[in-house]
Each structure stands twice: as structure tokens, then as C-alpha cells.
Design a protein around this motif. Sequence first.
Motif, PDB file in Angstrom:
ATOM      1  N   MET A 148       0.793  -1.043  -0.077  1.00 51.90           N
ATOM      2  CA  MET A 148       0.031  -0.021   0.077  1.00 51.90           C
ATOM      3  C   MET A 148       0.837   1.185   0.103  1.00 51.90           C
ATOM      4  N   SER A 149       1.757   1.192  -0.962  1.00 49.51           N
ATOM      5  CA  SER A 149       2.670   2.514  -1.203  1.00 49.51           C
ATOM      6  C   SER A 149       2.127   3.528  -1.957  1.00 49.51           C
ATOM      7  N   GLY A 150       2.082   4.699  -1.428  1.00 47.04           N
ATOM      8  CA  GLY A 150       1.370   5.798  -2.274  1.00 47.04           C
ATOM      9  C   GLY A 150      -0.197   6.122  -2.177  1.00 47.04           C
ATOM     10  N   TYR A 151      -0.439   7.079  -2.642  1.00 43.69           N
ATOM     11  CA  TYR A 151      -1.913   7.273  -2.527  1.00 43.69           C
ATOM     12  C   TYR A 151      -2.643   6.495  -3.654  1.00 43.69           C
ATOM     13  N   HIS A 152      -3.981   6.114  -3.356  1.00 41.63           N
ATOM     14  CA  HIS A 152      -4.525   5.433  -4.170  1.00 41.63           C
ATOM     15  C   HIS A 152      -5.254   6.498  -5.162  1.00 41.63           C
ATOM     16  N   ARG A 153      -6.363   5.883  -6.174  1.00 38.73           N
ATOM     17  CA  ARG A 153      -6.770   6.988  -7.167  1.00 38.73           C
ATOM     18  C   ARG A 153      -8.029   7.842  -6.353  1.00 38.73           C
ATOM     19  N   GLY A 154      -8.680   7.176  -5.383  1.00 44.59           N
ATOM     20  CA  GLY A 154      -9.768   7.946  -4.733  1.00 44.59           C
ATOM     21  C   GLY A 154      -9.240   9.127  -3.948  1.00 44.59           C
ATOM     22  N   GLU A 155      -8.275   8.751  -3.114  1.00 41.57           N
ATOM     23  CA  GLU A 155      -7.299   9.969  -2.305  1.00 41.57           C
ATOM     24  C   GLU A 155      -6.997  10.870  -3.462  1.00 41.57           C
ATOM     25  N   ILE A 156      -6.299  10.756  -4.440  1.00 42.45           N
ATOM     26  CA  ILE A 156      -5.815  11.665  -5.374  1.00 42.45           C
ATOM     27  C   ILE A 156      -6.853  12.585  -5.859  1.00 42.45           C
ATOM     28  N   ALA A 157      -8.091  11.877  -6.177  1.00 40.21           N
ATOM     29  CA  ALA A 157      -9.281  12.470  -6.702  1.00 40.21           C
ATOM     30  C   ALA A 157      -9.731  13.614  -5.728  1.00 40.21           C
ATOM     31  N   VAL A 158      -9.930  13.264  -4.253  1.00 38.49           N
ATOM     32  CA  VAL A 158     -10.071  14.372  -3.305  1.00 38.49           C
ATOM     33  C   VAL A 158      -9.053  15.370  -3.350  1.00 38.49           C
ATOM     34  N   GLN A 159      -8.063  15.106  -3.160  1.00 35.99           N
ATOM     35  CA  GLN A 159      -6.867  15.961  -3.070  1.00 35.99           C
ATOM     36  C   GLN A 159      -6.970  16.902  -4.077  1.00 35.99           C
ATOM     37  N   GLU A 160      -7.253  16.435  -5.371  1.00 35.56           N
ATOM     38  CA  GLU A 160      -7.229  17.395  -6.513  1.00 35.56           C
ATOM     39  C   GLU A 160      -8.462  18.441  -6.549  1.00 35.56           C
ATOM     40  N   ARG A 161      -9.698  17.556  -6.191  1.00 39.81           N
ATOM     41  CA  ARG A 161     -10.823  18.521  -6.004  1.00 39.81           C
ATOM     42  C   ARG A 161     -10.753  19.556  -4.942  1.00 39.81           C
ATOM     43  N   SER A 162      -9.950  19.324  -3.888  1.00 33.98           N
ATOM     44  CA  SER A 162      -9.682  20.373  -2.568  1.00 33.98           C
ATOM     45  C   SER A 162      -8.577  20.996  -3.078  1.00 33.98           C
ATOM     46  N   GLY A 163      -7.823  21.044  -4.200  1.00 32.34           N
ATOM     47  CA  GLY A 163      -6.637  21.898  -4.500  1.00 32.34           C
ATOM     48  C   GLY A 163      -5.510  21.610  -3.359  1.00 32.34           C
ATOM     49  N   LEU A 164      -5.494  20.527  -2.923  1.00 34.73           N
ATOM     50  CA  LEU A 164      -4.485  20.256  -1.670  1.00 34.73           C
ATOM     51  C   LEU A 164      -3.435  19.372  -2.275  1.00 34.73           C
ATOM     52  N   GLN A 165      -3.074  19.230  -3.498  1.00 35.78           N
ATOM     53  CA  GLN A 165      -2.163  18.323  -4.089  1.00 35.78           C
ATOM     54  C   GLN A 165      -0.766  18.268  -3.447  1.00 35.78           C
ATOM     55  N   ARG A 166      -0.386  19.544  -3.395  1.00 36.35           N
ATOM     56  CA  ARG A 166       0.733  19.927  -2.743  1.00 36.35           C
ATOM     57  C   ARG A 166       1.112  19.473  -1.397  1.00 36.35           C
ATOM     58  N   ARG A 167       0.094  19.796  -0.544  1.00 32.80           N
ATOM     59  CA  ARG A 167       0.360  19.814   0.756  1.00 32.80           C
ATOM     60  C   ARG A 167       0.096  18.041   1.025  1.00 32.80           C
ATOM     61  N   ALA A 168      -0.892  17.327   0.228  1.00 29.28           N
ATOM     62  CA  ALA A 168      -0.678  15.939   0.187  1.00 29.28           C
ATOM     63  C   ALA A 168       0.379  15.240  -0.148  1.00 29.28           C
ATOM     64  N   ALA A 169       1.432  15.765  -1.085  1.00 32.39           N
ATOM     65  CA  ALA A 169       2.340  15.183  -1.603  1.00 32.39           C
ATOM     66  C   ALA A 169       3.416  15.269  -0.456  1.00 32.39           C
ATOM     67  N   SER A 170       3.551  16.593   0.405  1.00 37.27           N
ATOM     68  CA  SER A 170       4.283  16.618   1.380  1.00 37.27           C
ATOM     69  C   SER A 170       4.072  15.639   2.602  1.00 37.27           C
ATOM     70  N   ALA A 171       2.749  15.523   3.023  1.00 34.28           N
ATOM     71  CA  ALA A 171       2.259  14.752   3.948  1.00 34.28           C
ATOM     72  C   ALA A 171       2.305  13.229   3.740  1.00 34.28           C
ATOM     73  N   GLU A 172       2.660  12.731   2.415  1.00 37.03           N
ATOM     74  CA  GLU A 172       3.033  11.449   2.206  1.00 37.03           C
ATOM     75  C   GLU A 172       4.179  10.819   2.740  1.00 37.03           C
ATOM     76  N   ARG A 173       5.155  11.700   2.767  1.00 34.49           N
ATOM     77  CA  ARG A 173       6.458  11.173   3.521  1.00 34.49           C
ATOM     78  C   ARG A 173       6.288  10.821   4.876  1.00 34.49           C
ATOM     79  N   ALA A 174       5.366  10.900   5.345  1.00 31.98           N
ATOM     80  CA  ALA A 174       4.901  10.738   6.840  1.00 31.98           C
ATOM     81  C   ALA A 174       4.609   9.086   6.965  1.00 31.98           C
ATOM     82  N   ILE A 175       3.955   8.640   5.912  1.00 31.16           N
ATOM     83  CA  ILE A 175       3.391   7.312   5.628  1.00 31.16           C
ATOM     84  C   ILE A 175       4.321   6.390   5.220  1.00 31.16           C
ATOM     85  N   GLY A 176       4.524   5.324   6.355  1.00 34.71           N
ATOM     86  CA  GLY A 176       5.506   4.358   6.181  1.00 34.71           C
ATOM     87  C   GLY A 176       4.688   2.915   6.706  1.00 34.71           C
TER      88      GLY A 176
END
Length: 314
Positions: free
Chosen positions: A1-29
Motif C-alpha cells: 500500500m505505497s502511495g495514494y490510491h486514485r480515490g485519495e488523489i481525486a479528493v486531493q485534486e478537488r480540494s486543491g491540496l495536491q502539494r500539501r498531500a505530496a508533502s504529507a505522504e512522506r509521513a506514511i510508512g
Amino acid sequence: MSGYHRGEIAVQERSGLQRRAASAERAIGSTVPEVAADFLARQPFVVLGGTDERGRIWATQLTGEAGFLGVPEPDVLTIDALPAPDDPLAGLLSGAGEQAGGAAARIGMIAIEPATRRRMRMNGRAVRDGDGLRVHLDQALANCPKYIQERHPRRPAPDGGEERGEHRGGVTDGDALSPAQQETLRAADTFFIATASDRGDADASHRGGNPGFVQVLTPRLLRWPDYAGNGMFLTLGNLELNPAAGLFVPGWDTGASLHLTGSARTVWDPDEVARVPGAERLMEFEVTGVREIPAASPLRWSEPAFHRFNPPVA
């Protein structure tokens, strides 16, 4: 389960928070750091989410003395407890994995320390291990302290009578909220939500706010604001692909537990959202099943100190 799945990406894009999400992704291990293992070892409860044998998603909690959560390997969590027979996830967790000759149960988990407002979120595959569970982790991440109400554990009264909830009767089931359950939700400052992706990977998350942040629109329909968070949208992303969800509302002062199952959706309408202070989106939950268990937990907690970032309730 590495990276975001397409549902998470779709909501991030609709919310305009792709950059924040990309930064936060580093916290997922997929492993638990040593400092987080020490945190887990102190906790007396963990919230879990999963899917029952009928395909319904529920959230619940398991409790124990400090040390009942362990990290024997960086990518393994052990839980020295199993749900009671009347718990909505008893069938999933008590029969999970190799000892029962079946597949591992995919579960989401969140451990919260209300006194310090710390929390850790973990997702993985659970198998029965004696009188407990062994969870092989796919995801592990720490979340921010926002919207967690400060509470401190306290000991039950020596005789235990009222603290055990013996005066409230037995387990009740239904397909809609009773008047008393509606009032419980209107007064709630905390609940937990379980979701799963379209592949069945489960997640459990926390929602908090001032009392009244959960609206009871009808006995079968709830609404609450989605406040600013870390931008990952792990919950909303799952709902984008799979609307099934479960809620767990703890009775902090009684040990009772209120479990709801149903479906959830995100409300994006800007006019609707603007009517609710602090909301960035709204969430609606349609109830299809209810289970209330008195004295489900031996834990009792102090009155809350509300988080200073909780938005006002209109």
C-alpha cells in the motif's frame, strides 16, 4: 500500500491540496518507529475498523492494561485482546487468519492518548494469535493533535456498580437511531469512522469538535463538518471509491459504546458548506444498522478540555 490510491488523489485534486498531500505522504510508512512503539505500549485502548461477514463496515475498540499493544517487529503490532461476542466485529477478528483456516482480516486502527492529544494510525492484516491478534502492518503514520479533546483516565468506583453500567440493561440493535441515541450524538465531541477502499483495505480515523458538531437530521441521517486536516484524505478517498462506513461513539464516562454502520458521502456544495463554521466540506452518513452495548469498556475518563482549534458550533 505505497502511495495514494486514485480515490485519495481525486479528493486531493478537488480540494486543491495536491502539494500539501505530496508533502504529507512522506509521513506514511509501513513500520513503527521506536518512539511510537513506546507510545503504543502506554495505551489502554485502540480503535479498529473492519468489514463483517455481511459486508458491513463497523468501528469498535479493544482495551487492556498498559502493554497490551506491542511491537515485536517494526512492521508487526500485537494486540493482547479480542472483542466480546456481542461486538459487531467479533466474527471478523475472533476468527481471523490461519488458526481459523481463513484469510487475514484487513483492519484499520488508531491509537489515541487523549491526555497528550497524540495519535497514531495503522492499517494492516490481522490474524488470530491465541487470545489476541497479530497485525502485519501496511501503513503507519502519526497524525496531528487537532480536534482531540484532552481527557484523563480515572479509576472506577470500588463497588463498580454504576461504573460497569449494570443499570442500563443489555445490548440493543436497530436500523435507526432511538431518541436517546440521537441525543448522544448531538452531545458528542468525538467519534471514530471506519472506511475501506474498493480493494477492501481498511482505515480508522478520528473526528472531533465542540458538542453539537454532529447534526442529527433524521433518525437515519447524520451530518458533520469536515475541518481542515493534513490533506491526505485517507477517509474521504476511501469513500470516493466505496461509500460503506462505520462509526463508533465512545461513552467516555459510562463505558458504553454506540456503533453505527451505513454509507457516507461528501457534500461539496459551497452554499451548504458556508453555513457551517469551520467546514471545508460536509459529510453525510446514512444509518442502516445500530448496535449499542452498555459497559462495553472498563475505561472511564475525566470531563474534556476542548481543543482550542475546535471551530464554534452554530
